[in-house]
Write a protein that holds these residues in place. Structure first.
Motif, PDB file in Angstrom:
ATOM      1  N   GLN A 152      47.422 -48.268  44.957  1.00 19.28           N
ATOM      2  CA  GLN A 152      48.278 -46.885  45.041  1.00 19.28           C
ATOM      3  C   GLN A 152      49.584 -47.040  44.761  1.00 19.28           C
ATOM      4  OE1 GLN A 152      46.591 -45.777  49.197  1.00 19.28           O
ATOM      5  NE2 GLN A 152      45.695 -44.072  48.092  1.00 19.28           N
ATOM      6  N   THR A 153      50.176 -45.750  44.518  1.00 19.34           N
ATOM      7  CA  THR A 153      51.694 -45.593  44.362  1.00 19.34           C
ATOM      8  C   THR A 153      52.309 -45.361  45.589  1.00 19.34           C
ATOM      9  OG1 THR A 153      51.299 -45.278  41.833  1.00 19.34           O
ATOM     10  CG2 THR A 153      53.385 -44.462  42.862  1.00 19.34           C
ATOM     11  N   ALA A 154      53.435 -45.764  45.609  1.00 18.70           N
ATOM     12  CA  ALA A 154      54.347 -45.396  46.910  1.00 18.70           C
ATOM     13  C   ALA A 154      55.718 -44.875  46.392  1.00 18.70           C
ATOM     14  CB  ALA A 154      54.566 -46.563  47.753  1.00 18.70           C
ATOM     15  N   VAL A 155      56.167 -43.751  46.796  1.00 17.73           N
ATOM     16  CA  VAL A 155      57.597 -43.251  46.445  1.00 17.73           C
ATOM     17  C   VAL A 155      57.946 -42.915  47.559  1.00 17.73           C
ATOM     18  CG1 VAL A 155      58.534 -41.181  45.405  1.00 17.73           C
ATOM     19  CG2 VAL A 155      56.410 -42.182  44.199  1.00 17.73           C
ATOM     20  N   THR A 156      59.381 -43.295  47.574  1.00 23.38           N
ATOM     21  CA  THR A 156      60.344 -42.853  48.831  1.00 23.38           C
ATOM     22  C   THR A 156      61.595 -42.321  48.261  1.00 23.38           C
ATOM     23  OG1 THR A 156      61.287 -43.789  50.838  1.00 23.38           O
ATOM     24  CG2 THR A 156      61.915 -45.033  48.934  1.00 23.38           C
ATOM     25  N   THR A 157      61.904 -41.187  48.983  1.00 21.26           N
ATOM     26  CA  THR A 157      63.122 -40.316  48.803  1.00 21.26           C
ATOM     27  C   THR A 157      64.026 -40.504  49.899  1.00 21.26           C
ATOM     28  OG1 THR A 157      61.660 -38.641  47.491  1.00 21.26           O
ATOM     29  CG2 THR A 157      63.792 -37.988  48.325  1.00 21.26           C
TER      30      THR A 157
ATOM     31  N   ALA B  80      55.747 -41.736  50.881  1.00 24.10           N
ATOM     32  CA  ALA B  80      54.601 -41.105  50.437  1.00 24.10           C
ATOM     33  C   ALA B  80      53.643 -42.145  49.520  1.00 24.10           C
ATOM     34  CB  ALA B  80      54.465 -39.616  49.805  1.00 24.10           C
ATOM     35  N   VAL B  81      52.656 -42.152  50.209  1.00 21.66           N
ATOM     36  CA  VAL B  81      51.648 -43.200  49.320  1.00 21.66           C
ATOM     37  C   VAL B  81      50.023 -42.366  48.889  1.00 21.66           C
ATOM     38  CG1 VAL B  81      49.923 -45.326  49.504  1.00 21.66           C
ATOM     39  CG2 VAL B  81      52.296 -45.197  50.545  1.00 21.66           C
ATOM     40  N   ALA B  82      50.127 -42.408  47.541  1.00 20.75           N
ATOM     41  CA  ALA B  82      49.004 -41.607  47.010  1.00 20.75           C
ATOM     42  C   ALA B  82      48.526 -42.163  45.679  1.00 20.75           C
ATOM     43  CB  ALA B  82      49.580 -40.287  46.423  1.00 20.75           C
ATOM     44  N   ASN B  83      47.252 -41.677  45.337  1.00 26.89           N
ATOM     45  CA  ASN B  83      46.216 -42.070  44.030  1.00 26.89           C
ATOM     46  C   ASN B  83      47.010 -42.113  42.729  1.00 26.89           C
ATOM     47  OD1 ASN B  83      44.243 -43.473  45.657  1.00 26.89           O
ATOM     48  ND2 ASN B  83      43.297 -41.367  45.976  1.00 26.89           N
ATOM     49  N   SER B  84      48.113 -41.182  42.857  1.00 28.20           N
ATOM     50  CA  SER B  84      48.515 -41.160  41.496  1.00 28.20           C
ATOM     51  C   SER B  84      50.411 -40.993  41.737  1.00 28.20           C
ATOM     52  CB  SER B  84      48.389 -39.876  40.782  1.00 28.20           C
ATOM     53  OG  SER B  84      48.821 -38.781  41.341  1.00 28.20           O
ATOM     54  N   LEU B  85      51.132 -41.360  40.884  1.00 26.24           N
ATOM     55  CA  LEU B  85      52.646 -41.170  40.787  1.00 26.24           C
ATOM     56  C   LEU B  85      52.814 -39.650  41.142  1.00 26.24           C
ATOM     57  CD1 LEU B  85      55.506 -42.050  40.730  1.00 26.24           C
ATOM     58  CD2 LEU B  85      55.207 -42.225  38.168  1.00 26.24           C
ATOM     59  N   GLU B  86      52.351 -38.686  40.508  1.00 26.91           N
ATOM     60  CA  GLU B  86      52.725 -37.316  40.510  1.00 26.91           C
ATOM     61  C   GLU B  86      52.357 -36.934  42.091  1.00 26.91           C
ATOM     62  OE1 GLU B  86      51.735 -37.948  36.177  1.00 26.91           O
ATOM     63  OE2 GLU B  86      50.903 -38.489  38.239  1.00 26.91           O
TER      64      GLU B  86
ATOM     65  N   ALA C  19      52.440 -38.621  44.863  1.00 25.92           N
ATOM     66  CA  ALA C  19      53.248 -39.508  45.571  1.00 25.92           C
ATOM     67  C   ALA C  19      54.838 -38.771  45.663  1.00 25.92           C
ATOM     68  CB  ALA C  19      53.399 -40.935  45.302  1.00 25.92           C
ATOM     69  N   VAL C  20      55.142 -38.480  44.511  1.00 23.38           N
ATOM     70  CA  VAL C  20      56.312 -37.857  44.256  1.00 23.38           C
ATOM     71  C   VAL C  20      56.363 -36.274  44.883  1.00 23.38           C
ATOM     72  CG1 VAL C  20      57.980 -36.875  42.389  1.00 23.38           C
ATOM     73  CG2 VAL C  20      57.115 -39.059  42.070  1.00 23.38           C
ATOM     74  N   MET C  21      55.273 -35.845  44.609  1.00 22.74           N
ATOM     75  CA  MET C  21      55.093 -34.375  45.267  1.00 22.74           C
ATOM     76  C   MET C  21      55.185 -34.577  47.064  1.00 22.74           C
ATOM     77  SD  MET C  21      52.026 -31.769  44.834  1.00 22.74           S
ATOM     78  CE  MET C  21      50.811 -32.669  45.776  1.00 22.74           C
ATOM     79  N   LYS C  22      54.452 -35.444  47.677  1.00 22.18           N
ATOM     80  CA  LYS C  22      54.505 -35.438  48.911  1.00 22.18           C
ATOM     81  C   LYS C  22      55.861 -35.920  49.477  1.00 22.18           C
ATOM     82  CE  LYS C  22      49.611 -36.572  49.366  1.00 22.18           C
ATOM     83  NZ  LYS C  22      48.512 -37.662  49.773  1.00 22.18           N
ATOM     84  N   SER C  23      56.608 -37.024  48.742  1.00 19.57           N
ATOM     85  CA  SER C  23      57.692 -37.449  49.280  1.00 19.57           C
ATOM     86  C   SER C  23      58.932 -36.366  49.288  1.00 19.57           C
ATOM     87  CB  SER C  23      58.199 -38.590  48.585  1.00 19.57           C
ATOM     88  OG  SER C  23      59.388 -39.035  48.901  1.00 19.57           O
TER      89      SER C  23
END
Length: 429
Positions: free
Chosen positions: A332-337, A390-396, A398-402
């Protein structure tokens, strides 16, 4: 076992968050910690550089494992001090000794190390106040832009990319004779500017064996579109689309293996993290810098993707038994803001009440610069306040949730970048 984590930022909250999930963790302490670590561990009011107070706390709380988060105590020789204490002979430590920490503590040392062991890096020369005139002549003959780096620790802000010769001459003079960056700037590394895409690769080593952890890309500049002054980091993404298996294989062969072989050849038993800042230059890795610890905010996207028991990993590192661990990483992809205080990275106000943390969904809020207030309130206490992962199945996704979480949380003067990860979404497949 009883565990002590040193540090007070988002990186240390992420370590604590991951460690309390382990059945091996009996009691967790964080020194000095923050409002986030206070919710899951016991904070100890001890400064990270107070070696004697740390040693005393280790004895009082029967600490079995010490994990050193930030670079400064490592560079100042904390591990050496603790190793010399007979009463702490059984303490397991994750973090290099002073000699190993010179990979981060001295840019000049690390550049010479890379040159000795054939590790790809930008061409460079190092200058002092005594050789300022030589340095100015070197700058005048150099192509633009040109990179100037304070030799010592400067809280991640000791690098200037000069676009003009006048700027480069001024910065070099200010560093060497004007006290810019203080003692850290008493030596300056002047180096070639590399054109490519930056990423970070993290290695965990027990001195012999190693594991390459998930890679990450962070966003250093304060402004969207990578504009404005450098910060400690405004966000991060893992995995990194352009870090293909072929490229990462080159990193392992051309950077990781010779780095570890060089450390062993120089008699440095390095047990801990090596953060390798890389530039992908036409699909070839080129080392920008080493750090002797995990990155922040990269830790906040790397640890959520590691499926292993982190305490087990840390113990294996301290015991020299990493070879028995099979690293497991989530696809999965993780994104942090990162949400920061208004004015950061320059002057900013502290003590602002943070609201709506309890309403966040589908994210983990790692506290970076917070302190507990009265009546359960959380207050800002630093420039970087929260890292919302946020951790999600797609980069998009994960970005949206973060980003949604960054919009939701509130405090006076709040600021965050709205473009974290967008460059990777647009990056060609």
């Amino acid at each position: 076992m009883n565990i002590l984590i040193l540090g007070s930022g988002g990186r240390e909250h992420a370590f604590a968050w991951k460690m309390v999930q382990s059945p091996l963790c009996d009691t967790l302490f964080v020194a000095p910690g923050n409002a986030g670590t206070a919710q899951i561990a016991t904070n100890l009011p001890i400064a990270v550089n107070d070696a004697e107070a740390i040693a005393k706390a280790i004895q009082e709380h029967h600490i079995d494992l010490l994990v050193v988060g930030p670079e400064e105590p490592l560079v100042k020789g904390l591990v050496n001090t603790l190793r010399q204490k007979k009463k702490l002979a059984n303490l397991k430590i994750v973090g290099p000794d002073q000699q190993g920490a010179q990979l981060e503590g001295s840019k000049d040392f690390s550049k010479q190390f890379m040159q000795r062991y054939g590790i790809p890096t930008a061409t460079s020369r190092t200058f002092t106040a005594e050789t300022l005139q030589e340095g100015l002549a070197y700058v005048d003959a150099h192509s633009l832009p040109i990179v100037l780096k304070a030799d010592g620790l400067a809280a991640g802000k000791g690098v200037v990319i000069a676009e003009t010769l006048d700027e480069a001459r001024t910065v070099l003079t200010d560093m060497l004779t004007g006290g810019r960056f203080g003692e850290a700037g008493s030596k300056v590394v002047v180096e070639q500017f590399l054109r490519g895409i930056e990423l970070s690769v993290f290695v965990l080593t027990d001195g012999q064996n190693y594991k390459i952890l998930p890679e990450a890309k962070d966003y250093k500049r304060i402004g969207e579109g990578d504009t404005g002054p450098n910060t400690g980091g405004m966000g991060a993404v893992s995995p990194v689309k352009f870090a293909t298996p072929k490229f990462l294989q080159k990193v392992e062969e051309k950077v990781v293996k010779p780095t570890l072989a060089g450390l062993q050849k120089e008699g440095i038993r390095y047990q801990g993290f090596i953060f390798i800042g890389l530039m992908n230059v036409k699909d070839e890795p080129c080392v920008i810098e080493y750090n002797a610890r995990m990155g922040d905010p990269e830790t906040e996207v790397v640890l959520p993707r590691i499926q292993n028991d982190l305490v087990e990993l840390m113990v294996a590192t301290a015991d020299g038994e990493l070879d028995r661990i099979q690293l497991q990483v989530s696809p999965q992809t993780a994104v942090t803001t990162v949400v920061v205080s208004g004015g950061y990275p320059d002057a900013y106000e502290k003590g602002k009440a943070i609201s709506d943390l309890e309403t966040l969904e589908d994210v983990t809020a790692f506290h970076a610069g917070t302190t507990p207030g009265s009546n359960g309130h959380v207050l800002t206490s630093g420039g970087r306040v929260l890292a919302l992962t946020a951790v999600a199945n797609s980069l998009e996704n994960a970005v949206m949730k973060s980003q949604k979480a960054a919009r939701t949380v509130q405090f006076d003067g709040k600021y965050y970048r709205k473009d974290i990860g967008l460059d990777l979404i647009r990056f060609p497949d």
